[in-house]
Design a protein around this motif. Structure first.
Motif, PDB file in Angstrom:
ATOM      1  N   UNK A  22       0.787  -1.240   0.000  1.00 10.98           N
ATOM      2  CA  UNK A  22       0.000   0.000   0.000  1.00 10.98           C
ATOM      3  C   UNK A  22       0.817   1.287   0.000  1.00 10.98           C
ATOM      4  N   UNK A  23       2.127   1.209  -0.176  1.00 17.55           N
ATOM      5  CA  UNK A  23       2.961   2.412  -0.112  1.00 17.55           C
ATOM      6  C   UNK A  23       3.095   3.001  -1.516  1.00 17.55           C
ATOM      7  N   UNK A  24       2.764   4.287  -1.680  1.00 16.27           N
ATOM      8  CA  UNK A  24       2.868   4.887  -3.018  1.00 16.27           C
ATOM      9  C   UNK A  24       4.323   5.047  -3.458  1.00 16.27           C
ATOM     10  N   UNK A  25       4.529   5.191  -4.753  1.00 14.72           N
ATOM     11  CA  UNK A  25       5.862   5.495  -5.256  1.00 14.72           C
ATOM     12  C   UNK A  25       6.318   6.835  -4.703  1.00 14.72           C
ATOM     13  N   UNK A  37       5.616  12.442   4.842  1.00 11.75           N
ATOM     14  CA  UNK A  37       5.074  11.669   3.727  1.00 11.75           C
ATOM     15  C   UNK A  37       4.396  10.377   4.167  1.00 11.75           C
ATOM     16  N   UNK A  38       4.935   9.702   5.172  1.00 10.38           N
ATOM     17  CA  UNK A  38       4.427   8.397   5.600  1.00 10.38           C
ATOM     18  C   UNK A  38       3.401   8.480   6.723  1.00 10.38           C
ATOM     19  N   UNK A  39       3.225   9.640   7.346  1.00 10.19           N
ATOM     20  CA  UNK A  39       2.404   9.742   8.551  1.00 10.19           C
ATOM     21  C   UNK A  39       0.958   9.298   8.351  1.00 10.19           C
ATOM     22  N   UNK A  40       0.407   9.438   7.172  1.00 11.69           N
ATOM     23  CA  UNK A  40      -0.985   9.041   6.925  1.00 11.69           C
ATOM     24  C   UNK A  40      -1.125   7.542   6.653  1.00 11.69           C
ATOM     25  N   UNK A  41      -0.012   6.850   6.468  1.00  9.70           N
ATOM     26  CA  UNK A  41      -0.062   5.423   6.148  1.00  9.70           C
ATOM     27  C   UNK A  41      -0.131   4.565   7.402  1.00  9.70           C
ATOM     28  N   UNK A  42      -0.741   3.399   7.271  1.00  8.30           N
ATOM     29  CA  UNK A  42      -0.712   2.395   8.328  1.00  8.30           C
ATOM     30  C   UNK A  42       0.752   2.031   8.587  1.00  8.30           C
ATOM     31  N   UNK A  45       6.440   3.577  10.129  1.00  8.31           N
ATOM     32  CA  UNK A  45       7.860   3.236  10.282  1.00  8.31           C
ATOM     33  C   UNK A  45       8.289   2.238   9.211  1.00  8.31           C
ATOM     34  N   UNK A  46       7.512   1.176   9.007  1.00  2.37           N
ATOM     35  CA  UNK A  46       7.896   0.191   7.996  1.00  2.37           C
ATOM     36  C   UNK A  46       7.608   0.680   6.573  1.00  2.37           C
ATOM     37  N   UNK A  47       6.845   1.773   6.434  1.00  3.62           N
ATOM     38  CA  UNK A  47       6.590   2.333   5.103  1.00  3.62           C
ATOM     39  C   UNK A  47       7.886   2.812   4.442  1.00  3.62           C
ATOM     40  N   UNK A  92       9.551   2.146  -6.931  1.00  2.00           N
ATOM     41  CA  UNK A  92      10.199   3.298  -6.319  1.00  2.00           C
ATOM     42  C   UNK A  92       9.419   3.712  -5.070  1.00  2.00           C
ATOM     43  N   UNK A  93       8.868   2.738  -4.341  1.00  2.00           N
ATOM     44  CA  UNK A  93       8.052   3.051  -3.171  1.00  2.00           C
ATOM     45  C   UNK A  93       8.917   3.186  -1.924  1.00  2.00           C
ATOM     46  N   UNK A  94       8.399   3.950  -0.968  1.00  2.00           N
ATOM     47  CA  UNK A  94       9.124   4.127   0.282  1.00  2.00           C
ATOM     48  C   UNK A  94      10.289   5.082   0.127  1.00  2.00           C
TER      49      UNK A  94
END
Length: 137
Positions: A22-25, A37-42, A45-47, A92-94
């Motif tokens: 689920x991590x965008x490019x 950038x990652x704060x809205x993702x589940x 940290x692992x994003x 190119x995610x994360x």
């Protein structure tokens, strides 16, 4: 970009212990995505690893493949995989500066916590350098 969309294959047989899809490019080629950038993702940290698969090969050996294309991961936790089976596509995610696959072998299933293990590609004798393109075996 060389390799973008190329199939990523399981390096050896095993069981999938982690899979993320689920991590965008990264929108900024050549730069980190930014602090929030990652704060809205589940599980932000692992994003940083992007879309990722971890395979347990037994004997405390776990392969980790990171930065796959969003939506391309073809396996889920609990799946058995065979050597050479497609597990996703290069992306190119994360926290990636450009399309690539980050591969590491480690002693356990936890991203950013378990110890790295040494490994050697069968077809590479010299040290590799950032940005170098090769076909791993």
């Amino acid at each position: 970009d060389a390799g973008y969309g190329r199939e990523i294959l399981a390096p050896a047989a095993g069981s999938v212990v982690y899979a993320r899809n689920d991590v965008p490019n990264n929108p900024h080629l050549g730069a980190e995505p930014g602090e929030n950038y990652y704060s809205a993702l589940h599980d932000p940290v692992t994003a940083f690893a992007g879309n990722c698969v971890i395979i347990d090969h037994g004997n405390s050996e776990y392969s980790v493949m990171m930065h796959m294309q969003p939506g391309s991961v073809t396996v889920k936790v609990g799946d058995r995989v065979a050597m050479g089976q497609v597990v996703g596509k290069l992306g190119n995610s994360g926290d990636a500066f450009g399309p690539h696959v980050h591969y590491q072998l480690q002693s356990g299933p936890r991203l950013f916590q378990d110890q790295p293990l040494p490994f050697k590609f069968q077809n590479i004798d010299a040290p590799l350098h950032r940005g170098e393109y090769f076909v791993a075996k």
